[in-house]
Motif scaffolding. Structure first.
Motif, mmCIF file in Angstrom:
data_model
loop_
_atom_site.group_PDB
_atom_site.id
_atom_site.type_symbol
_atom_site.label_atom_id
_atom_site.label_comp_id
_atom_site.label_asym_id
_atom_site.label_seq_id
_atom_site.Cartn_x
_atom_site.Cartn_y
_atom_site.Cartn_z
ATOM 1 N N HIS A 155 58.512 26.637 36.037
ATOM 2 C CA HIS A 155 58.381 27.385 37.287
ATOM 3 C C HIS A 155 57.342 28.485 37.074
ATOM 4 O O HIS A 155 57.206 29.012 35.967
ATOM 5 C CB HIS A 155 59.706 28.064 37.659
ATOM 6 N N TYR A 156 56.625 28.857 38.133
ATOM 7 C CA TYR A 156 55.755 30.021 38.002
ATOM 8 C C TYR A 156 55.573 30.729 39.341
ATOM 9 O O TYR A 156 55.708 30.130 40.410
ATOM 10 C CB TYR A 156 54.400 29.671 37.384
ATOM 11 N N VAL A 157 55.280 32.038 39.235
ATOM 12 C CA VAL A 157 54.940 32.863 40.398
ATOM 13 C C VAL A 157 53.653 33.595 40.042
ATOM 14 O O VAL A 157 53.634 34.405 39.108
ATOM 15 C CB VAL A 157 56.049 33.886 40.732
ATOM 16 N N VAL A 158 52.580 33.309 40.777
ATOM 17 C CA VAL A 158 51.270 33.885 40.462
ATOM 18 C C VAL A 158 50.562 34.312 41.747
ATOM 19 O O VAL A 158 51.050 34.087 42.854
ATOM 20 C CB VAL A 158 50.384 32.865 39.701
ATOM 21 N N ILE A 159 49.396 34.899 41.580
ATOM 22 C CA ILE A 159 48.543 35.269 42.706
ATOM 23 C C ILE A 159 47.375 34.283 42.758
ATOM 24 O O ILE A 159 47.019 33.682 41.745
ATOM 25 C CB ILE A 159 48.012 36.722 42.537
ATOM 26 N N ASP A 160 46.764 34.123 43.928
ATOM 27 C CA ASP A 160 45.571 33.295 44.055
ATOM 28 C C ASP A 160 44.377 34.119 43.565
ATOM 29 O O ASP A 160 43.689 34.770 44.350
ATOM 30 C CB ASP A 160 45.378 32.860 45.509
ATOM 31 N N ASN A 161 44.154 34.102 42.250
ATOM 32 C CA ASN A 161 43.090 34.895 41.636
ATOM 33 C C ASN A 161 41.714 34.493 42.138
ATOM 34 O O ASN A 161 40.844 35.343 42.362
ATOM 35 C CB ASN A 161 43.129 34.733 40.114
ATOM 36 N N ASN A 162 41.522 33.205 42.280
ATOM 37 C CA ASN A 162 40.232 32.687 42.724
ATOM 38 C C ASN A 162 39.861 33.257 44.091
ATOM 39 O O ASN A 162 38.754 33.759 44.305
ATOM 40 C CB ASN A 162 40.304 31.154 42.780
ATOM 41 N N GLY A 164 41.106 35.959 45.573
ATOM 42 C CA GLY A 164 40.937 37.401 45.508
ATOM 43 C C GLY A 164 39.557 37.788 45.007
ATOM 44 O O GLY A 164 38.905 38.689 45.565
ATOM 45 N N SER A 165 39.083 37.110 43.962
ATOM 46 C CA SER A 165 37.759 37.402 43.414
ATOM 47 C C SER A 165 36.657 37.027 44.394
ATOM 48 O O SER A 165 35.644 37.731 44.506
ATOM 49 C CB SER A 165 37.563 36.637 42.105
ATOM 50 N N PHE A 166 36.844 35.922 45.076
ATOM 51 C CA PHE A 166 35.860 35.495 46.078
ATOM 52 C C PHE A 166 35.719 36.581 47.143
ATOM 53 O O PHE A 166 34.604 36.917 47.569
ATOM 54 C CB PHE A 166 36.300 34.174 46.714
ATOM 55 N N GLN A 167 36.841 37.164 47.560
ATOM 56 C CA GLN A 167 36.819 38.220 48.569
ATOM 57 C C GLN A 167 36.044 39.447 48.071
ATOM 58 O O GLN A 167 35.304 40.080 48.833
ATOM 59 C CB GLN A 167 38.249 38.629 48.934
ATOM 60 N N VAL A 168 36.228 39.782 46.793
ATOM 61 C CA VAL A 168 35.534 40.934 46.211
ATOM 62 C C VAL A 168 34.021 40.746 46.281
ATOM 63 O O VAL A 168 33.280 41.617 46.773
ATOM 64 C CB VAL A 168 35.959 41.141 44.736
ATOM 65 N N VAL A 169 33.543 39.619 45.766
ATOM 66 C CA VAL A 169 32.097 39.375 45.712
ATOM 67 C C VAL A 169 31.527 39.216 47.118
ATOM 68 O O VAL A 169 30.430 39.712 47.407
ATOM 69 C CB VAL A 169 31.792 38.140 44.840
ATOM 70 N N GLU A 170 32.271 38.566 47.983
ATOM 71 C CA GLU A 170 31.839 38.410 49.374
ATOM 72 C C GLU A 170 31.650 39.781 50.030
ATOM 73 O O GLU A 170 30.686 40.004 50.770
ATOM 74 C CB GLU A 170 32.870 37.580 50.131
ATOM 75 N N HIS A 171 32.579 40.694 49.748
ATOM 76 C CA HIS A 171 32.480 42.049 50.295
ATOM 77 C C HIS A 171 31.242 42.765 49.761
ATOM 78 O O HIS A 171 30.496 43.409 50.528
ATOM 79 C CB HIS A 171 33.740 42.842 49.927
ATOM 80 N N THR A 289 39.953 47.548 45.749
ATOM 81 C CA THR A 289 40.618 46.644 44.810
ATOM 82 C C THR A 289 41.321 45.522 45.562
ATOM 83 O O THR A 289 41.401 45.535 46.794
ATOM 84 C CB THR A 289 41.634 47.431 43.941
ATOM 85 N N VAL A 290 41.816 44.572 44.819
ATOM 86 C CA VAL A 290 42.580 43.460 45.395
ATOM 87 C C VAL A 290 44.061 43.729 45.166
ATOM 88 O O VAL A 290 44.505 43.862 44.025
ATOM 89 C CB VAL A 290 42.180 42.113 44.759
ATOM 90 N N VAL A 321 52.416 30.522 44.787
ATOM 91 C CA VAL A 321 51.107 31.177 44.718
ATOM 92 C C VAL A 321 51.032 32.191 45.850
ATOM 93 O O VAL A 321 50.938 31.820 47.023
ATOM 94 C CB VAL A 321 49.953 30.159 44.822
ATOM 95 N N LEU A 322 51.094 33.470 45.501
ATOM 96 C CA LEU A 322 51.062 34.535 46.493
ATOM 97 C C LEU A 322 49.625 34.854 46.884
ATOM 98 O O LEU A 322 48.686 34.594 46.128
ATOM 99 C CB LEU A 322 51.748 35.785 45.936
ATOM 100 N N GLN A 323 49.462 35.438 48.066
ATOM 101 C CA GLN A 323 48.118 35.682 48.592
ATOM 102 C C GLN A 323 47.632 37.107 48.313
ATOM 103 O O GLN A 323 48.378 38.072 48.482
ATOM 104 C CB GLN A 323 48.087 35.403 50.091
ATOM 105 N N PRO A 324 46.366 37.246 47.907
ATOM 106 C CA PRO A 324 45.793 38.569 47.640
ATOM 107 C C PRO A 324 45.280 39.215 48.927
ATOM 108 O O PRO A 324 45.087 38.537 49.948
ATOM 109 C CB PRO A 324 44.615 38.248 46.719
ATOM 110 N N LYS A 325 45.050 40.514 48.859
ATOM 111 C CA LYS A 325 44.491 41.229 50.013
ATOM 112 C C LYS A 325 43.498 42.274 49.513
ATOM 113 O O LYS A 325 43.832 43.123 48.698
ATOM 114 C CB LYS A 325 45.612 41.916 50.802
ATOM 115 N N LEU A 326 42.268 42.204 50.017
ATOM 116 C CA LEU A 326 41.249 43.181 49.634
ATOM 117 C C LEU A 326 41.530 44.511 50.324
ATOM 118 O O LEU A 326 41.634 44.576 51.551
ATOM 119 C CB LEU A 326 39.856 42.673 50.016
#
Length: 336
Positions: A155-162, A164-171, A289-290, A321-326
């Motif tokens: 089992h795992y609980v993680v964030i969608d790192n990919n 989140g990072s895409f949002q950072v660079v896009e910004h 930050t994310v 897979v939890l969702q990130p927020k910029l």
């Protein structure tokens, strides 16, 4: 002096087995005897032996939580989610800190199993997953948090790192930056790889070639962020106008290094982190930050683990897979 069941039995003039049954509300003991023994136990200050009870019930009502860095505010918030969800279900939590050392992680896994914890929540730092595989093979319920381990069925609980990072660079691209540095942590850790992948994808989507000279990996500590940023600013022919740090602790080191180079954040170099730990919102830092739902991550991991402990192994592992927020603050600056 510790009061035992044998002490109660001697004073009550009954057998050891009768006291044990009475204290565990077993039907073999009549109501009057049960009440008398329970009252006597209370008067004598008797406290049940959790280990002994666990040997009988095969359950110790304890969970093990292994995290890599107690000094990084991200992990205590995850731990708080674990602890509160566990407490609501009647479980206690053993907290272990590895300080990013795989050898300590292996030791803690062994120690917690020896203490017969009912299950484990692990934020792993190991390159070799064999130890974790052996734990699962022995039947110990386990949930991974903040990192997926390759070839480990858990089992795992993680964030969608990919994402989140895409949002950072896009910004940053939207603000007019074209030379963007990346300061990451341990190369083998999934969070580093995924956040770097999101960085690469965002640049590629904008038609900007990835300059490998703008990428620096080290540890997840502030000192690593500082040293790699100094290296970046001194060695790169094209100086970055923005830097994306793979976590907020690294971002602190980045900001300090930029300032020590005689530059200003965000006027000369925009800085963005990842995690949204409490200091990021301080006026003196105001770090873009994310945000990760840290508490929720720990809470969900605990609930998944406790469900498996109570219900037994599930046919399909839960992959959350939890969702990130910029979260945009001052450190990323304005449009150039």
């Amino acid at each position: 002096m510790t009061v035992t069941i044998k002490d109660i039995a001697k004073k009550a003039g009954v057998s050891y087995a009768t006291v044990s049954r009475a204290l565990n509300n077993r039907p073999e003991v009549n109501e009057k005897t049960r009440r008398e023994i329970q009252k006597l136990a209370e008067e004598m200050g008797y406290k049940p032996n959790a280990l002994a009870r666990g040997l009988v019930t095969k359950e110790t009502k304890t969970l093990g939580l292994i995290i890599p860095d107690i000094t990084n505010p991200f992990f205590p918030e995850v731990a708080r989610g674990v602890e509160e969800a566990a407490a609501q279900a009647g479980y206690n939590v053993f907290l272990c800190n590895t300080n990013w050392l795989a050898a300590k992680e292996e030791t803690y896994l062994e120690v917690l199993e020896e203490k017969r914890v009912d299950g484990l929540i692990l934020a792993s730092v190991a390159k070799d997953c064999d130890v974790v595989k052996r734990v699962i093979k022995r039947g110990t319920p386990l949930v991974l948090v903040n990192r997926v381990l390759k070839d480990v069925d858990a089992h795992y609980v993680v964030i969608d790192n990919n994402k989140g990072s895409f949002q950072v660079v896009e910004h940053l691209l939207g603000l007019g930056h074209r030379i963007i540095g990346f300061i990451g942590g341990l190369a083998h850790v999934e969070a580093t790889r995924e956040r770097l992948q999101g960085y690469r994808l965002a640049l590629a989507s904008a038609g900007i070639p990835v300059d490998e000279d703008l990428i620096r990996l080290g540890t997840f500590k502030k000192e690593s962020g500082y040293e790699n940023t100094i290296s970046l600013m001194k060695d790169c022919k094209k100086k970055p106008t923005a830097i994306f740090a793979a976590n907020d602790v690294l971002a602190l080191g980045v900001i300090q290094a930029v300032q020590d180079c005689g530059l200003q954040v965000p006027e000369d170099v925009a800085v963005i982190g990842f995690d949204d730990i409490p200091f990021a919102a301080y006026a003196e830092v105001s770090l873009t930050t994310v945000a990760q739902p840290k508490y929720t991550m720990g809470e969900m991991a605990a609930k998944i683990l406790i469900e498996e402990i109570k219900e037994g192994p599930s046919k399909e592992k839960k992959h959350v897979v939890l969702q990130p927020k910029l979260v945009i603050r001052k450190s990323s600056g304005k449009k150039r």
